[in-house]
Motif scaffolding. Structure first.
Motif, PDB file in Angstrom:
ATOM      1  N   VAL A  21       0.839  -1.208   0.000  1.00 41.19           N
ATOM      2  CA  VAL A  21       0.000   0.000   0.000  1.00 41.19           C
ATOM      3  C   VAL A  21       0.871   1.253   0.000  1.00 41.19           C
ATOM      4  O   VAL A  21       0.631   2.201  -0.762  1.00 41.19           O
ATOM      5  CB  VAL A  21      -0.957   0.006   1.205  1.00 41.19           C
ATOM      6  N   SER A  22       1.910   1.282   0.854  1.00 37.37           N
ATOM      7  CA  SER A  22       2.801   2.445   0.919  1.00 37.37           C
ATOM      8  C   SER A  22       3.464   2.703  -0.423  1.00 37.37           C
ATOM      9  O   SER A  22       3.603   3.862  -0.855  1.00 37.37           O
ATOM     10  CB  SER A  22       3.874   2.231   1.992  1.00 37.37           C
ATOM     11  N   ARG A  23       3.863   1.632  -1.104  1.00 36.96           N
ATOM     12  CA  ARG A  23       4.472   1.759  -2.433  1.00 36.96           C
ATOM     13  C   ARG A  23       3.476   2.328  -3.447  1.00 36.96           C
ATOM     14  O   ARG A  23       3.833   3.132  -4.300  1.00 36.96           O
ATOM     15  CB  ARG A  23       4.985   0.407  -2.902  1.00 36.96           C
ATOM     16  N   VAL A  24       2.243   1.869  -3.360  1.00 35.79           N
ATOM     17  CA  VAL A  24       1.213   2.378  -4.271  1.00 35.79           C
ATOM     18  C   VAL A  24       1.042   3.875  -4.081  1.00 35.79           C
ATOM     19  O   VAL A  24       1.054   4.664  -5.040  1.00 35.79           O
ATOM     20  CB  VAL A  24      -0.136   1.656  -4.036  1.00 35.79           C
ATOM     21  N   VAL A  25       0.890   4.293  -2.819  1.00 36.70           N
ATOM     22  CA  VAL A  25       0.586   5.684  -2.512  1.00 36.70           C
ATOM     23  C   VAL A  25       1.749   6.607  -2.874  1.00 36.70           C
ATOM     24  O   VAL A  25       1.543   7.717  -3.365  1.00 36.70           O
ATOM     25  CB  VAL A  25       0.227   5.837  -1.014  1.00 36.70           C
ATOM     26  N   SER A  26       2.977   6.145  -2.653  1.00 39.05           N
ATOM     27  CA  SER A  26       4.138   7.001  -2.882  1.00 39.05           C
ATOM     28  C   SER A  26       4.608   6.995  -4.329  1.00 39.05           C
ATOM     29  O   SER A  26       5.515   7.746  -4.694  1.00 39.05           O
ATOM     30  CB  SER A  26       5.295   6.572  -1.970  1.00 39.05           C
ATOM     31  N   SER A  27       4.003   6.160  -5.157  1.00 36.43           N
ATOM     32  CA  SER A  27       4.395   6.072  -6.558  1.00 36.43           C
ATOM     33  C   SER A  27       3.321   6.688  -7.444  1.00 36.43           C
ATOM     34  O   SER A  27       2.276   7.143  -6.981  1.00 36.43           O
ATOM     35  CB  SER A  27       4.614   4.610  -6.963  1.00 36.43           C
ATOM     36  N   GLY A  28       3.573   6.662  -8.736  1.00 38.60           N
ATOM     37  CA  GLY A  28       2.588   7.175  -9.678  1.00 38.60           C
ATOM     38  C   GLY A  28       1.315   6.368  -9.709  1.00 38.60           C
ATOM     39  O   GLY A  28       0.273   6.851 -10.164  1.00 38.60           O
ATOM     40  N   LEU A  29       1.372   5.123  -9.209  1.00 36.59           N
ATOM     41  CA  LEU A  29       0.176   4.289  -9.185  1.00 36.59           C
ATOM     42  C   LEU A  29      -0.912   4.898  -8.303  1.00 36.59           C
ATOM     43  O   LEU A  29      -2.103   4.726  -8.555  1.00 36.59           O
ATOM     44  CB  LEU A  29       0.516   2.884  -8.681  1.00 36.59           C
ATOM     45  N   GLY A  30      -0.496   5.611  -7.264  1.00 35.11           N
ATOM     46  CA  GLY A  30      -1.457   6.170  -6.322  1.00 35.11           C
ATOM     47  C   GLY A  30      -2.409   7.164  -6.947  1.00 35.11           C
ATOM     48  O   GLY A  30      -3.584   7.239  -6.566  1.00 35.11           O
ATOM     49  N   SER A  31      -1.920   7.932  -7.885  1.00 35.77           N
ATOM     50  CA  SER A  31      -2.781   8.925  -8.529  1.00 35.77           C
ATOM     51  C   SER A  31      -3.617   8.323  -9.652  1.00 35.77           C
ATOM     52  O   SER A  31      -4.671   8.840 -10.003  1.00 35.77           O
ATOM     53  CB  SER A  31      -1.932  10.077  -9.085  1.00 35.77           C
ATOM     54  N   ARG A  32      -3.156   7.212 -10.204  1.00 35.76           N
ATOM     55  CA  ARG A  32      -3.838   6.609 -11.352  1.00 35.76           C
ATOM     56  C   ARG A  32      -4.894   5.582 -10.947  1.00 35.76           C
ATOM     57  O   ARG A  32      -5.848   5.357 -11.687  1.00 35.76           O
ATOM     58  CB  ARG A  32      -2.815   5.938 -12.267  1.00 35.76           C
ATOM     59  N   TYR A  33      -4.694   4.948  -9.782  1.00 33.69           N
ATOM     60  CA  TYR A  33      -5.570   3.840  -9.402  1.00 33.69           C
ATOM     61  C   TYR A  33      -6.205   4.069  -8.034  1.00 33.69           C
ATOM     62  O   TYR A  33      -5.575   4.604  -7.111  1.00 33.69           O
ATOM     63  CB  TYR A  33      -4.787   2.527  -9.384  1.00 33.69           C
ATOM     64  N   HIS A  34      -7.431   3.613  -7.910  1.00 40.76           N
ATOM     65  CA  HIS A  34      -8.149   3.616  -6.638  1.00 40.76           C
ATOM     66  C   HIS A  34      -7.747   2.377  -5.842  1.00 40.76           C
ATOM     67  O   HIS A  34      -7.589   1.288  -6.406  1.00 40.76           O
ATOM     68  CB  HIS A  34      -9.657   3.599  -6.900  1.00 40.76           C
ATOM     69  N   GLY A  35      -7.566   2.506  -4.552  1.00 41.06           N
ATOM     70  CA  GLY A  35      -7.201   1.378  -3.708  1.00 41.06           C
ATOM     71  C   GLY A  35      -8.416   0.733  -3.052  1.00 41.06           C
ATOM     72  O   GLY A  35      -9.261   1.432  -2.485  1.00 41.06           O
ATOM     73  N   ILE A  36      -8.503  -0.588  -3.143  1.00 44.14           N
ATOM     74  CA  ILE A  36      -9.494  -1.357  -2.385  1.00 44.14           C
ATOM     75  C   ILE A  36      -8.689  -2.270  -1.480  1.00 44.14           C
ATOM     76  O   ILE A  36      -8.054  -3.229  -1.941  1.00 44.14           O
ATOM     77  CB  ILE A  36     -10.410  -2.189  -3.297  1.00 44.14           C
ATOM     78  N   TYR A  37      -8.679  -1.967  -0.184  1.00 41.96           N
ATOM     79  CA  TYR A  37      -7.789  -2.640   0.743  1.00 41.96           C
ATOM     80  C   TYR A  37      -8.604  -3.434   1.767  1.00 41.96           C
ATOM     81  O   TYR A  37      -9.417  -2.870   2.498  1.00 41.96           O
ATOM     82  CB  TYR A  37      -6.901  -1.617   1.454  1.00 41.96           C
ATOM     83  N   THR A  38      -8.389  -4.752   1.780  1.00 44.05           N
ATOM     84  CA  THR A  38      -9.169  -5.582   2.686  1.00 44.05           C
ATOM     85  C   THR A  38      -8.435  -5.780   4.007  1.00 44.05           C
ATOM     86  O   THR A  38      -7.216  -5.956   4.036  1.00 44.05           O
ATOM     87  CB  THR A  38      -9.508  -6.961   2.081  1.00 44.05           C
ATOM     88  N   VAL A  39      -9.203  -5.729   5.086  1.00 42.91           N
ATOM     89  CA  VAL A  39      -8.700  -5.976   6.434  1.00 42.91           C
ATOM     90  C   VAL A  39      -9.715  -6.854   7.154  1.00 42.91           C
ATOM     91  O   VAL A  39     -10.896  -6.855   6.819  1.00 42.91           O
ATOM     92  CB  VAL A  39      -8.495  -4.662   7.216  1.00 42.91           C
ATOM     93  N   ARG A  40      -9.236  -7.605   8.142  1.00 44.25           N
ATOM     94  CA  ARG A  40     -10.138  -8.531   8.836  1.00 44.25           C
ATOM     95  C   ARG A  40     -11.128  -7.793   9.725  1.00 44.25           C
ATOM     96  O   ARG A  40     -12.288  -8.201   9.866  1.00 44.25           O
ATOM     97  CB  ARG A  40      -9.324  -9.541   9.654  1.00 44.25           C
ATOM     98  N   THR A  41     -10.682  -6.712  10.365  1.00 43.51           N
ATOM     99  CA  THR A  41     -11.551  -5.915  11.231  1.00 43.51           C
ATOM    100  C   THR A  41     -11.323  -4.430  10.936  1.00 43.51           C
ATOM    101  O   THR A  41     -10.236  -4.039  10.493  1.00 43.51           O
ATOM    102  CB  THR A  41     -11.256  -6.166  12.722  1.00 43.51           C
ATOM    103  N   PRO A  42     -12.309  -3.572  11.199  1.00 47.80           N
ATOM    104  CA  PRO A  42     -12.117  -2.140  10.959  1.00 47.80           C
ATOM    105  C   PRO A  42     -10.929  -1.560  11.710  1.00 47.80           C
ATOM    106  O   PRO A  42     -10.231  -0.680  11.199  1.00 47.80           O
ATOM    107  CB  PRO A  42     -13.444  -1.536  11.451  1.00 47.80           C
ATOM    108  N   LYS A  43     -10.664  -2.065  12.909  1.00 53.64           N
ATOM    109  CA  LYS A  43      -9.541  -1.560  13.707  1.00 53.64           C
ATOM    110  C   LYS A  43      -8.212  -1.768  12.987  1.00 53.64           C
ATOM    111  O   LYS A  43      -7.292  -0.948  13.086  1.00 53.64           O
ATOM    112  CB  LYS A  43      -9.528  -2.256  15.074  1.00 53.64           C
ATOM    113  N   GLY A  44      -8.117  -2.869  12.246  1.00 55.34           N
ATOM    114  CA  GLY A  44      -6.873  -3.173  11.560  1.00 55.34           C
ATOM    115  C   GLY A  44      -6.522  -2.183  10.464  1.00 55.34           C
ATOM    116  O   GLY A  44      -5.370  -2.106  10.033  1.00 55.34           O
TER     117      GLY A  44
END
Length: 345
Positions: A21-44
Motif C-alpha cells: 500500500v505504501s508503495r502504491v501511494v508514494s508512486s505514480g500508481l497512487g494517482s492513477r488507481y483507486h485502492g481497495i484494501y481488505t482488512v479482517r476488522t475495521p480496527k486493523g
C-alpha cells in the motif's frame, strides 16, 4: 480525475500488505488507481489509513476504500466479494486492474480450525482466496486485468533442503496427496510432530495449493471468450519479518523476528533476491509483477523477487491441479452464477 482502475489487496494491514500500500501511494500508481484494501476488522485499517493520509497531506492524490474481509469465514468472503461486485457494477468503484492475493496465515505447533470446518492455514491462504477470486472475476478489467498470487519458497524448492527448515521436508517427495488431508488438517499435525516443522509443512502445502490454483486458473481463463485477456502472475517474496511469525515459538517472536528484520536490510542489499528480504523490496517486486511485466495467455508467470523463475514441478502437475480445483469448488459451495468464469466446474 477519473481513475484507470482499482488495485485490490487482501491483507492490506499486514507486514507485506502495508508495504505494498505504501508503495502504491508514494508512486505514480497512487494517482492513477483507486485502492481497495481488505482488512479482517475495521480496527486493523487504522495504521494503514494513517500512513495513506500522511502521504495525501503532502500530495493529495490517492483515493481508497477499506473493506472488511475475514478469510477464515466463507460467508465473510462471499459478502465482501458481492459488495465489491455490486459497487463496480453501479460505477462507484473502478474495475479491478490488479488483484493481489497477499493475506496469509501461519502456525507452528498449534492447529486451528475455521468455523467452516477447515484447517485455518488451508482456508485463509488458499480456499477463501480461491472463492474470492472466482467471484470478483466479473469485476476485473477484462483487457488488462491481472491476478497476482503471493507464493512462497516453502511450497517446494531447493531452499527447503538447507538450513533450519530442512528437517521439515526431510525425505518428502510431495506435499500434496489429497485435498481432503490438507483441507481437514489431518496431515502434518502437532500430534504427529510437536516441533515447529508440523506447522511449517502445512504452510508450505497451503502455498502449494495457491500455486496449483494459479496455474489452473491461467489455463481456464485462456479458454474463456470474455476473460481470456486477464493474466496471472505469482511472487516468491522471500523470508521477511512480519506479523505472519506471531504464532511461532517464543524464540522466533521475541528474538528471531527482530534479528531477521535487521539482517534482511543487509542481505537484501548484497543479495536482492536471496532468502531474506525487506518488506519494502518485496512490495516493489509485487507491484512490478502486477503492472510492469507483460502477461501471456494460458501461462502463469512466477517470480523469485525480481527474477523470472519456475514453480515446483508439483505445482504444475495437471492431475493435482484438477483434483484441487474440483474439490475446492465443492468445499466453497460454488454454484452457477457465483462466477463469471465460463469453465468453472
Amino acid at each position: 480525475m477519473a481513475k484507470a482502475g482499482s488495485i485490490l489487496i487482501t491483507g492490506a494491514n499486514g507486514g507485506l500488505g502495508s508495504s505494498i500500500v505504501s508503495r502504491v501511494v508514494s508512486s505514480g500508481l497512487g494517482s492513477r488507481y483507486h485502492g481497495i484494501y481488505t482488512v479482517r476488522t475495521p480496527k486493523g485499517a487504522e495504521p494503514v489509513r494513517a500512513s495513506i493520509e500522511k502521504c495525501n497531506r503532502r500530495r493529495p492524490q490517492h483515493t481508497y476504500d477499506f473493506v472488511n474481509l475475514d478469510l477464515s469465514s466463507l460467508d465473510s468472503t462471499r459478502a465482501c466479494a458481492r459488495d465489491i461486485n455490486g459497487r463496480v457494477a453501479d460505477g462507484s468503484l473502478p474495475r479491478i486492474r490488479a488483484l493481489v492475493l497477499n493475506a496469509g496465515y501461519q502456525e507452528s505447533t498449534t492447529l486451528e480450525f475455521s468455523d467452516d470446518g477447515f484447517d485455518m492455514t488451508f482456508q485463509v491462504n488458499f480456499l477463501s482466496h480461491f472463492l474470492f477470486t472466482l467471484m470478483v472475476l466479473q469485476s476485473m478489467d477484462k483487457e488488462k486485468g491481472r491476478v497476482m498470487v503471493v507464493g512462497s519458497w516453502s511450497h517446494d524448492d531447493p531452499r527447503n533442503k538447507v538450513g533450519p527448515v530442512s528437517e521439515a521436508f526431510k525425505g518428502m517427495d510431495t506435499l500434496f496427496s489429497t485435498t481432503e488431508a490438507l483441507a481437514r488438517g489431518t496431515w502434518s499435525t502437532p500430534q504427529e510432530d510437536p516441533t515447529l516443522c508440523s506447522g511449517f509443512r502445512r504452510y508450505g502445502a497451503s502455498k502449494l495449493c495457491e500455486l496449483l490454483f494459479m496455474h489452473e486458473l491461467a489455463a481456464r481463463l485462456a479458454k474463456d471468450p470474455e476473460l481470456s485477456n486477464i493474466t496471472i502472475a505469482g511472487l516468491d517474496p522471500g523470508a521477511m519479518s512480519t506479523g505472519l511469525l506471531r504464532r511461532g515459538s517464543w524464540f522466533m517472536t521475541t528474538i528471531g523476528a527482530p534479528l531477521l528484520r535487521i539482517g534482511a536490510v543487509a542481505t537484501t542489499y548484497f543479495s536482492p533476491n536471496g532468502m531474506f528480504r525487506t518488506t519494502d523490496k518485496s512490495a516493489a517486486d509485487a507491484l512490478r509483477a502486477s503492472f510492469d511485466v507483460e502477461g501471456e495467455k494460458g501461462k502463469a508467470l512466477y517470480f523469485n523477487g525480481s527474477e523470472l523463475c519456475d514453480t515446483s514441478a508439483e505445482a504444475r502437475d495437471e492431475a493435482k491441479r484438477g483434483m484441487l480445483w474440483t474439490d475446492s469448488v465443492g468445499y466453497a459451495q460454488i454454484k452457477a452464477g457465483d462466477t463469471a468464469l465460463a469453465h468453472w466446474q
